[in-house]
Design a protein around this motif. Structure first.
Motif, mmCIF file in Angstrom:
data_model
loop_
_atom_site.group_PDB
_atom_site.id
_atom_site.type_symbol
_atom_site.label_atom_id
_atom_site.label_comp_id
_atom_site.label_asym_id
_atom_site.label_seq_id
_atom_site.Cartn_x
_atom_site.Cartn_y
_atom_site.Cartn_z
ATOM 1 N N ILE A 132 22.433 105.281 -27.207
ATOM 2 C CA ILE A 132 23.575 105.379 -26.203
ATOM 3 C C ILE A 132 24.355 103.858 -26.056
ATOM 4 C CG2 ILE A 132 22.241 105.202 -24.377
ATOM 5 C CD1 ILE A 132 25.249 107.334 -24.654
ATOM 6 N N LEU A 133 23.627 102.816 -25.985
ATOM 7 C CA LEU A 133 24.176 101.585 -25.639
ATOM 8 C C LEU A 133 24.879 100.984 -27.062
ATOM 9 C CD1 LEU A 133 21.197 100.029 -23.777
ATOM 10 C CD2 LEU A 133 23.234 101.023 -22.638
ATOM 11 N N PHE A 134 24.586 101.542 -28.189
ATOM 12 C CA PHE A 134 25.331 101.116 -29.316
ATOM 13 C C PHE A 134 26.897 101.272 -29.301
ATOM 14 C CE2 PHE A 134 21.189 100.409 -31.151
ATOM 15 C CZ PHE A 134 21.255 99.916 -32.415
ATOM 16 N N CYS A 135 27.195 102.359 -28.309
ATOM 17 C CA CYS A 135 28.450 102.894 -28.412
ATOM 18 C C CYS A 135 29.532 101.945 -28.103
ATOM 19 C CB CYS A 135 28.570 104.013 -27.507
ATOM 20 S SG CYS A 135 27.640 105.482 -28.033
ATOM 21 N N GLY A 136 29.470 101.241 -27.096
ATOM 22 C CA GLY A 136 30.538 100.356 -26.645
ATOM 23 C C GLY A 136 30.750 99.083 -27.918
ATOM 24 N N PRO A 137 29.753 98.665 -28.311
ATOM 25 C CA PRO A 137 29.893 97.567 -29.411
ATOM 26 C C PRO A 137 30.257 98.189 -30.685
ATOM 27 C CG PRO A 137 27.632 97.283 -28.329
ATOM 28 C CD PRO A 137 28.312 98.405 -27.599
ATOM 29 N N LEU A 138 29.825 99.207 -30.947
ATOM 30 C CA LEU A 138 30.422 99.943 -32.113
ATOM 31 C C LEU A 138 31.899 100.355 -32.231
ATOM 32 C CD1 LEU A 138 27.317 102.198 -33.381
ATOM 33 C CD2 LEU A 138 28.350 100.052 -34.360
ATOM 34 N N ILE A 193 31.323 106.424 -18.278
ATOM 35 C CA ILE A 193 31.744 104.903 -18.256
ATOM 36 C C ILE A 193 32.730 104.857 -19.530
ATOM 37 C CG2 ILE A 193 31.049 102.759 -18.811
ATOM 38 C CD1 ILE A 193 28.706 103.356 -16.818
ATOM 39 N N LEU A 194 32.239 105.075 -20.666
ATOM 40 C CA LEU A 194 33.012 105.026 -21.969
ATOM 41 C C LEU A 194 34.483 105.887 -21.901
ATOM 42 C CD1 LEU A 194 29.988 105.536 -24.288
ATOM 43 C CD2 LEU A 194 31.291 103.355 -23.988
ATOM 44 N N ARG A 195 34.623 106.965 -21.210
ATOM 45 C CA ARG A 195 35.669 107.504 -20.965
ATOM 46 C C ARG A 195 36.576 106.645 -20.286
ATOM 47 N NH1 ARG A 195 32.617 112.367 -20.219
ATOM 48 N NH2 ARG A 195 32.602 113.910 -21.974
ATOM 49 N N GLN A 196 36.152 106.183 -19.113
ATOM 50 C CA GLN A 196 37.010 105.289 -18.262
ATOM 51 C C GLN A 196 37.516 104.219 -19.033
ATOM 52 O OE1 GLN A 196 34.589 106.170 -14.419
ATOM 53 N NE2 GLN A 196 36.394 104.949 -13.964
ATOM 54 N N PHE A 197 36.869 103.715 -20.077
ATOM 55 C CA PHE A 197 37.340 102.439 -20.935
ATOM 56 C C PHE A 197 38.606 103.110 -21.917
ATOM 57 C CE2 PHE A 197 33.462 100.231 -19.549
ATOM 58 C CZ PHE A 197 34.142 98.949 -19.331
ATOM 59 N N ALA A 244 23.368 102.345 -16.944
ATOM 60 C CA ALA A 244 24.713 102.339 -16.759
ATOM 61 C C ALA A 244 25.249 101.071 -16.571
ATOM 62 C CB ALA A 244 25.272 103.076 -15.407
ATOM 63 N N THR A 245 24.488 100.022 -15.980
ATOM 64 C CA THR A 245 25.301 98.606 -15.927
ATOM 65 C C THR A 245 25.054 98.061 -17.324
ATOM 66 O OG1 THR A 245 24.257 98.541 -13.604
ATOM 67 C CG2 THR A 245 24.959 96.246 -14.698
ATOM 68 N N GLU A 246 23.912 98.382 -18.072
ATOM 69 C CA GLU A 246 24.001 97.495 -19.307
ATOM 70 C C GLU A 246 25.175 98.147 -20.215
ATOM 71 O OE1 GLU A 246 19.169 97.425 -19.602
ATOM 72 O OE2 GLU A 246 20.120 99.249 -20.314
ATOM 73 N N GLN A 247 25.377 99.537 -20.083
ATOM 74 C CA GLN A 247 26.618 100.084 -20.865
ATOM 75 C C GLN A 247 27.708 99.552 -20.397
ATOM 76 O OE1 GLN A 247 27.663 101.866 -23.698
ATOM 77 N NE2 GLN A 247 26.439 103.584 -23.069
ATOM 78 N N LEU A 248 28.001 99.292 -19.382
ATOM 79 C CA LEU A 248 29.278 98.729 -18.986
ATOM 80 C C LEU A 248 29.340 97.075 -19.218
ATOM 81 C CD1 LEU A 248 31.424 99.082 -15.787
ATOM 82 C CD2 LEU A 248 30.471 96.863 -16.181
#
Length: 438
Positions: free
Chosen positions: A100-106, A134-138, A171-175
């Motif tokens: 799940i944490l790969f999503c933002g960087p990818l 969180i990802l949707r809000q970005f 969630a903090t890491e994801q953000l």
């Protein structure tokens, strides 16, 4: 591998072991390397299964990973990042929640990402909804498919304002991993501020990120167009250090934990001393020992940092079975973390779990029908038993109980412990534990 350990307990653990980088940081720092345009170097990396899983996932996405296991060093080159095959990601996902944490960087690097069903320890309700929201809000587009979840970023992700209802570490890491390359300013209220989070912020700042952390749990990130690789030495694993400390206390032993550091363990050290344990801090590590005499019962409440962390609770509960009087433990972080006490009761411990908030302030689980408080009456001698490991921290707690108990216990499912405790059987040998694999 043989997943069964025979443990002959009842003897004090004594000796010298080494703890390396924190499991809960190292895997996230490895993911952060995806964000850089140049290679990264991560030091003090433990040889644990979670690291191997993340390495495999990175390699599936085209990252070149070179490891010096003896030195604990990883070289991570993300020059050729690519989208991985669904089946390959799925093969890895059952053993880790890290995808799940790969999503933002990818999404920043490739414009798309995929998450299969997620695994990890079953210790409570840890949904990925926070992450997807969180990802949707970005500005990410989230599409649920039969094999998992497909995400895309038709245009550059945009900074946003988010307030977490609870200071979730994940969630903090994801953000953080998503905001650093998003366009504009991101503000996160109610952020987690664990030492592992702060060390991830250190890594991202080294890469070129602009991040500030306020005293009121607000993190602000000013997005940048480009990040470089980093060179970083991981902070020590405070959970593993505390686990061995609890083992010393429960068995009446004396363990020097090389690599353990005081600042991240202040709250644990206070509690360890209240129970009756002693410790000595030096430049190389911390010596934890049982000074003799009776251990004392305590009242304890887990909390997010800087409180008493939930991952310290389970190993310490084993030691509390050897303390005189009634101890009360109120778990406020995960709602289902007392499943491990059934095995302790089977070994002779006197532990009762309750749905009420005992011994402290009311928490978010108080009206939700969860067994999240425990009363431990001691001291009670523990007897050997057949034990099934339930999860990573509960599993190590069962191992401590088997080492404390008189007789030979069978501990099944020990491969779970490999997820977060480096060479734990070599360390048991170094501490004089009697066990076998046959």
């Amino acid at each position: 591998m043989n997943d069964l350990l025979y443990v002959n307990g009842g003897n004090p653990l004594r000796g010298d072991i080494t703890v390396r980088g924190a499991k809960n940081f190292v895997s996230k720092a490895m993911v952060a390397a995806l964000l850089g345009e140049t290679p990264s170097v991560l030091r003090n990396v433990p040889q644990i299964r979670d690291v191997a899983v993340v390495r495999g996932l990175l390699e599936l996405h085209g990252v070149r990973v070179d490891a010096d296991d003896a030195a604990g060093t990883l070289h991570l080159d993300p020059s050729d990042v690519e989208i991985a095959h669904v089946a390959d990601i799925d093969a890895h996902a059952g053993s880790s929640r890290i995808p799940i944490l790969f999503c933002g960087p990818l999404l920043h690097r490739l414009g798309e990402a995929f998450i299969p069903d997620l695994g990890g320890c079953r210790i409570g309700d840890r949904p990925i909804n926070y992450h997807l929201d969180i990802l949707r809000q970005f500005g990410a587009v989230v599409e649920k498919r039969p094999q998992g979840i497909y995400l895309s970023a038709p245009k550059r992700l945009q900074g946003t304002k988010i307030a977490l209802p609870y200071p979730s570490v994940g969630a903090t890491e994801q953000l953080l991993l998503t905001a650093v390359r998003a366009d504009g300013i991101t503000e996160l209220a109610g952020a987690a501020i664990e030492p592992e989070i702060m060390d991830l912020i250190n890594v991202l700042q080294k890469m070129g990120a602009i991040i500030s952390v306020d005293t009121d749990r607000v993190i602000r990130i000013e997005g940048v167009d480009r990040l470089e690789g980093y060179q970083h030495t991981a902070l020590s694993d405070r959970i593993e250090a505390a686990s061995w400390a609890s083992a010393a206390l429960a068995t009446g032993g004396d363990i020097y934990v090389r690599g353990a550091t005081q600042p991240e363990m202040t709250t644990f050290l206070n509690t360890f001393r209240k129970v009756g344990g002693e410790f000595v801090v030096d430049d190389e590590g911390i010596r934890f020992y049982h000074p003799g005499g009776d251990l004392r019962s305590i009242q304890l409440e887990t909390d997010v940092h800087p409180g008493f962390m939930t991952d310290w609770q389970q190993p310490l509960v084993v030691a509390l079975t050897q303390a005189k009087g009634l101890s009360i433990v109120h778990e406020t972080v995960y709602e289902n973390r007392f499943g491990f006490v059934d095995a302790l009761v089977g070994m002779g411990a006197t532990i009762q779990v309750y749905k009420e908030c005992l011994g402290g302030r009311p928490c978010r689980f108080g009206q939700r029908n969860f067994y999240h408080s425990a009363v431990i009456s001691g001291p009670t001698p523990l007897s050997a038993a057949d034990i099934e490991v339930p999860d990573l921290r509960g599993g190590f707690s069962h191992l401590i109980a088997a080492l404390t108990a008189k007789g030979t216990s069978q501990v099944r499912g020990i491969s779970l412990i490999d997820r977060g405790y480096e060479h734990f059987m070599d360390k048991l040998t170094a501490l004089g534990a009697e066990f076998s694999r046959d």
